[in-house]
Design an enzyme around this catalytic site. Structure first.
Site, PDB file in Angstrom:
ATOM      1  CB  CYS A   1      -0.882  -0.007   1.251  1.00 38.14           C
ATOM      2  SG  CYS A   1      -1.942   1.442   1.394  1.00 38.14           S
TER       3      CYS A   1
ATOM      4  CD  GLU B   1      -6.369   1.530  -4.119  1.00 42.34           C
ATOM      5  OE1 GLU B   1      -6.534   2.529  -3.400  1.00 42.34           O
ATOM      6  OE2 GLU B   1      -5.300   0.900  -4.164  1.00 42.34           O
TER       7      GLU B   1
END
Ligand code: ZN
Length: 188
Positions: free
Chosen positions: A107, A150
């Site tokens: 991430c 996401e």
């Protein structure tokens, strides 16, 4: 203009994004800036929260990956080059519960931190593009995983929330170090 990426443990990452209601030029400019930021950081997905905006907006681009996945956009196998980078506003994800897969996720808000996350392999996501047009994307593999990651961001959920205890224990020193860095950076 590329934006600064917000790191864990900034409070904005825990904020649920506001629904996008205006599909205007500023929104499209924001999405374009997010794409530029994502590409600059060599990421495959970026959520608005990661550049400090709590919105239901994320961008995805998997053209540079060699991962194998399948998709159907609005009922057709549109070539990736025609719909990526993909701007996703107001996504609603429905997962096919089985099978699930394990994959070592990263991430951009957790530099150099990777850990296994179990997720359903296949999803159907309904979303709006930068012009407000509704789309339905049915996909699996890395595309499905990236969108699930996401879409979680847009609800203030982070990949560490999806990791099991053993994985989190392994990552604990790195997470603590990152928290400290973020805290120090906030003071400047
Ligand atoms: Zn992320």
């Amino acid at each position: 203009m590329p934006q600064t990426i917000v790191h864990f443990n900034s409070p904005i990452l825990r904020k649920k994004g506001a629904v996008i209601t205006r599909f205007d030029e500023p929104l499209r400019q924001l999405a374009a800036a997010m794409v530029e930021t994502m590409h600059g950081a060599r990421g495959i997905g970026l959520a608005a929260q990661q550049i400090g905006e709590a919105l239901q907006l994320c961008v995805v681009d998997l053209r540079a990956t060699e991962s194998d996945f399948d998709w159907e956009l609005d009922g057709g196998h549109t070539p990736l080059d025609l719909f990526m980078p993909l701007v996703i506003a107001n996504p609603s994800v429905t997962a096919v519960p089985e099978p699930t897969t394990v994959y070592e996720e990263g991430c951009l808000s957790f530099p150099k931190i990777n850990g296994d996350v179990v997720r359903p392999d296949e999803i159907i996501v309904k979303f709006q593009d930068g012009h407000g047009t509704l789309h339905t994307l049915h996909c699996n593999g890395l595309l499905s995983r990236c969108i699930q990651h996401e879409a979680d961001h847009l609800n203030g959920i982070l990949f560490i929330d999806r990791m099991d205890k053993a994985t989190l224990e392994l990552l604990d020193p790195e997470l603590k170090a990152l928290k400290k860095l973020t805290r120090e950076a906030a003071k400047k």
